[in-house]
Design a protein around this motif. Structure first.
Motif, PDB file in Angstrom:
ATOM      1  N   GLY A 416       0.799  -1.185   0.080  1.00 33.83           N
ATOM      2  CA  GLY A 416      -0.152  -0.092  -0.069  1.00 33.83           C
ATOM      3  C   GLY A 416       1.104   1.324   0.002  1.00 33.83           C
ATOM      4  O   GLY A 416       0.487   2.216   0.604  1.00 33.83           O
ATOM      5  N   ILE A 417       1.817   1.250  -0.869  1.00 38.58           N
ATOM      6  CA  ILE A 417       2.838   2.465  -0.783  1.00 38.58           C
ATOM      7  C   ILE A 417       2.747   2.756  -2.454  1.00 38.58           C
ATOM      8  O   ILE A 417       2.634   2.264  -3.207  1.00 38.58           O
ATOM      9  CB  ILE A 417       4.181   2.178  -0.348  1.00 38.58           C
ATOM     10  N   GLY A 418       3.513   3.930  -2.568  1.00 34.04           N
ATOM     11  CA  GLY A 418       3.910   4.673  -3.879  1.00 34.04           C
ATOM     12  C   GLY A 418       2.622   4.844  -4.628  1.00 34.04           C
ATOM     13  O   GLY A 418       1.888   5.361  -4.457  1.00 34.04           O
ATOM     14  N   SER A 419       2.829   3.938  -5.936  1.00 35.43           N
ATOM     15  CA  SER A 419       1.523   4.089  -6.663  1.00 35.43           C
ATOM     16  C   SER A 419       0.152   3.541  -6.276  1.00 35.43           C
ATOM     17  O   SER A 419      -0.881   3.702  -7.034  1.00 35.43           O
ATOM     18  CB  SER A 419       2.116   3.254  -8.035  1.00 35.43           C
ATOM     19  N   ALA A 420       0.250   2.944  -5.299  1.00 28.33           N
ATOM     20  CA  ALA A 420      -1.104   2.491  -4.672  1.00 28.33           C
ATOM     21  C   ALA A 420      -1.937   3.443  -4.080  1.00 28.33           C
ATOM     22  O   ALA A 420      -1.871   3.549  -2.551  1.00 28.33           O
ATOM     23  CB  ALA A 420      -0.950   1.104  -3.492  1.00 28.33           C
ATOM     24  N   GLU A 421      -2.317   4.213  -4.779  1.00 28.14           N
ATOM     25  CA  GLU A 421      -3.022   5.669  -4.153  1.00 28.14           C
ATOM     26  C   GLU A 421      -4.188   5.338  -3.261  1.00 28.14           C
ATOM     27  O   GLU A 421      -5.010   4.183  -3.627  1.00 28.14           O
ATOM     28  CB  GLU A 421      -3.577   6.408  -5.455  1.00 28.14           C
ATOM     29  N   ASN A 422      -4.429   5.785  -2.028  1.00 33.05           N
ATOM     30  CA  ASN A 422      -5.385   5.963  -1.199  1.00 33.05           C
ATOM     31  C   ASN A 422      -5.390   4.486  -0.403  1.00 33.05           C
ATOM     32  O   ASN A 422      -6.435   4.197   0.108  1.00 33.05           O
ATOM     33  CB  ASN A 422      -6.898   5.831  -2.030  1.00 33.05           C
ATOM     34  N   ALA A 423      -4.222   3.957  -0.438  1.00 31.80           N
ATOM     35  CA  ALA A 423      -4.369   2.644   0.060  1.00 31.80           C
ATOM     36  C   ALA A 423      -3.870   2.781   1.739  1.00 31.80           C
ATOM     37  O   ALA A 423      -3.349   3.748   2.170  1.00 31.80           O
ATOM     38  CB  ALA A 423      -3.242   1.662  -0.315  1.00 31.80           C
ATOM     39  N   ASP A 424      -4.324   2.136   2.530  1.00 34.14           N
ATOM     40  CA  ASP A 424      -4.038   2.074   4.070  1.00 34.14           C
ATOM     41  C   ASP A 424      -3.828   0.688   4.432  1.00 34.14           C
ATOM     42  O   ASP A 424      -4.492   0.115   4.923  1.00 34.14           O
ATOM     43  CB  ASP A 424      -5.243   2.747   4.906  1.00 34.14           C
ATOM     44  N   GLY A 425      -2.426   0.421   4.409  1.00 31.49           N
ATOM     45  CA  GLY A 425      -1.882  -0.823   4.619  1.00 31.49           C
ATOM     46  C   GLY A 425      -1.668  -1.806   3.341  1.00 31.49           C
ATOM     47  O   GLY A 425      -1.188  -2.805   3.445  1.00 31.49           O
TER      48      GLY A 425
END
Ligand SMILES: [Zn+2]
Length: 557
Positions: A416-425
């Motif tokens: 859930g980092i970088g290009s994974a927008e809106n991720a929370d974990g």
């Protein structure tokens, strides 16, 4: 192999020659006309869901990547593009030659990885695994922690004779007990490489964090997890070894007949096969699947005709799988039943939607009932939910193509980092949440009682289900086909027992519950049944079973 390399070369030449200005029109789209027999990614104008369903009905290779006004389609050669135009669709070419494009991207990936430090993934990887890597790593986990991990071999070999393997992970994994199971599978669709990656990473994550992370340690005590990274082993191997990189289906070259590796690799058979996510029996044969073996959504000759599908069915039917996740890519979605717009919301919709929202919050993906993307029939999660009541989902991982750089396609999605927008974990957190759902007794049912130490306990349920009214190639509709189901699981009693089971009441497709019971049998180890009890339990309920007759007969040896 030779002819494929040659055709890639031809493709470059033609793409350069056939530059057509009229095909451009979206940011990032190229103006190039694809060569006659290459796979290209095109964006098809589809203002409404009805347009998307009409597109699916043409047999086009439609992705799950839907944006306002359009959806992405994989066009396998000029014939596919001609069919799109003949059906009245307009489109823009996004990537004219996907094979050349992704091989360049992945070659850059490999080159970069050689100079990089280990990634933050549990494995530290920076590049996609090969088919052989999965076998090696699964065996490695078993060798590393035999107390925690045991191998799972699925009952049916693939059409090409490959063994389908996974691992079961739990504290004291070899114990015979009544703990519930979270089933996590990847790669029903051959080309969806990131799905195998994230499932494998989650298995490694759990093993490495047992005894370290209290949340993971607690989960591994409460519930089991089974991870099978690659369900479609033949198709994945063909795709991953670049024989047919954009292959989606399995190696069923001809209905009812086996296949050889040479037949499956034959360029003439590149588009043949069964879509494993249209072959499950519940609602099989309905809209959202094709009767044509050349279609990317071919449903197969009969419900459950494919060994890869029967593997999942038998795995689920022989255990208390209380939650199931079948990972796909791409589209940034969390999908739950129902799969058809004509099916009412499920009887569990409020809690089902809330779980979906939690998975969506972690991943940053949109959580929707599957039909809101487009209609499908015969999918894994719909079969699992309407057969067992297990909360079953299908992720469509984020990304903008099946084979994108490992950083974006796997590392970013998983963590859930970088290009994974809106991720929370990220996917990691979502899978932990779903594992907690599988363990949570509010979401299934519990049977308790006391049985003679050493007695064999089984719970069983048998019932008949039906396919959809079966669509025929000529557009007419035949009757629904019945198919039997037997759900059985067992354990060896050690006195008092607590058994996590799915509710005996079964959700149906009209938004109601069917009043069914589990049959619990108490038997001697040789199989002689001493007592049989029928017990009806709803979701969230706990029932105490009186096995005094079994105790009495047990003592009278
Ligand atoms: Zn898929």
């Amino acid at each position: 192999m030779r002819s494929r390399v040659r055709r890639v070369g031809v493709a470059f030449g033609l793409a350069a020659l056939l530059t057509v200005g009229g095909l451009s029109g979206v940011p990032g789209a190229t103006a190039q006309q694809p060569a006659p027999d290459v796979v290209s990614l095109v964006r098809v104008d589809t203002p409404t869901t009805a347009d998307v369903n009409r597109l699916v009905a043409t047999g086009a290779d439609v992705s799950e990547h839907r944006q306002p006004g359009s959806i992405e389609v994989f066009a396998h050669g000029a014939d596919d593009l001609r069919r799109l135009r003949e059906a009245g669709f307009t489109y823009q070419v996004v990537i004219p030659d996907l094979v050349a494009h992704t091989q360049r991207v992945l070659a850059e990936d490999e080159a970069r990885a050689r100079t990089m430090a280990p990634s933050p993934l549990p494995s530290g990887r920076n590049t996609y695994r090969t088919y052989a890597d999965y076998g090696t790593e699964l065996a490695g986990l078993v060798a590393e922690r035999p107390d925690l991990v045991r191998p799972i071999t699925l009952p049916h070999k693939s059409l090409l004779g490959k063994t389908v393997s996974g691992v079961e992970i739990a504290h004291d994994v070899a114990a015979s007990d009544g703990r519930p199971v979270f089933l996590l599978v990847g790669t029903h669709h051959a080309r969806e490489w990131p799905t195998a990656e994230v499932t494998m990473e989650f298995a490694i994550d759990l093993v490495r964090n047992e005894g370290v992370d209290p949340r993971i340690t607690g989960l591994l005590r409460q519930a089991r997890i089974i991870v099978v990274p690659v369900i479609n082993v033949d198709g994945y191997d063909i795709s991953r070894s670049y024989i047919h990189e954009y292959k989606r289906k399995n190696c069923r070259v001809r209905d009812g007949a086996g296949a050889t590796p040479a037949q499956c690799a034959d360029p003439d058979n590149a588009q043949v096969g069964v879509d494993l996510n249209r072959n499950y029996g519940v609602n099989w044969g309905g809209v959202g699947a094709s009767t044509n073996p050349n279609s990317q959504t071919y449903r197969g000759a009969a419900p459950f005709s494919e060994p890869e599908v029967r593997n999942v069915v038998e795995l689920v039917s022989s255990r208390q799988v209380t939650s199931l996740q079948s990972v796909h890519n791409y589209g940034s979605l969390v999908l739950r039943p129902p799969q058809q717009s004509t099916t009412p919301p499920t009887v569990d919709e409020p809690v089902y939607a809330a779980i979906g929202e939690a998975l969506g919050k972690a991943t940053g993906y949109r959580s929707i009932p599957s039909y809101q993307l487009y209609d499908t029939s015969g999918s894994t999660s719909e079969w699992a939910y309407f057969t067992t009541g297990a909360f079953s989902f299908e992720f469509e991982l984020g990304g903008n193509n099946f084979h994108i750089p490992y950083q974006q396609g796997v590392i970013d999605q998983y963590l859930g980092i970088g290009s994974a927008e809106n991720a929370d974990g990220g996917v990691r957190e979502a899978l932990l949440v779903q594992y907690e759902v599988a363990a949570n007794r509010e979401h299934h049912a519990v049977l308790t009682g006391t049985a003679p130490k050493g007695a064999r306990l089984t719970v069983e349920k048998s019932f008949t289900q039906y396919t959809a009214p079966v669509l025929r190639p000529d557009g007419t509709t035949g009757p629904r086909l019945p198919f039997p189901n037997v759900l059985t699981s067992s354990m060896t009693a050690s006195g008092a027992f607590t058994w996590d089971v799915n509710p005996s009441l079964r959700p149906d497709r009209t938004g109601h519950l069917i009043a069914e019971s589990w049959t619990l049998r108490c038997a001697r180890p040789n199989g002689k049944v001493l007592q049989e009890v029928r017990v009806m339990v709803a979701r969230g309920e706990r029932a105490t079973v009186d096995l005094s007759e079994c105790h009495r007969k047990w003592r009278r040896r």
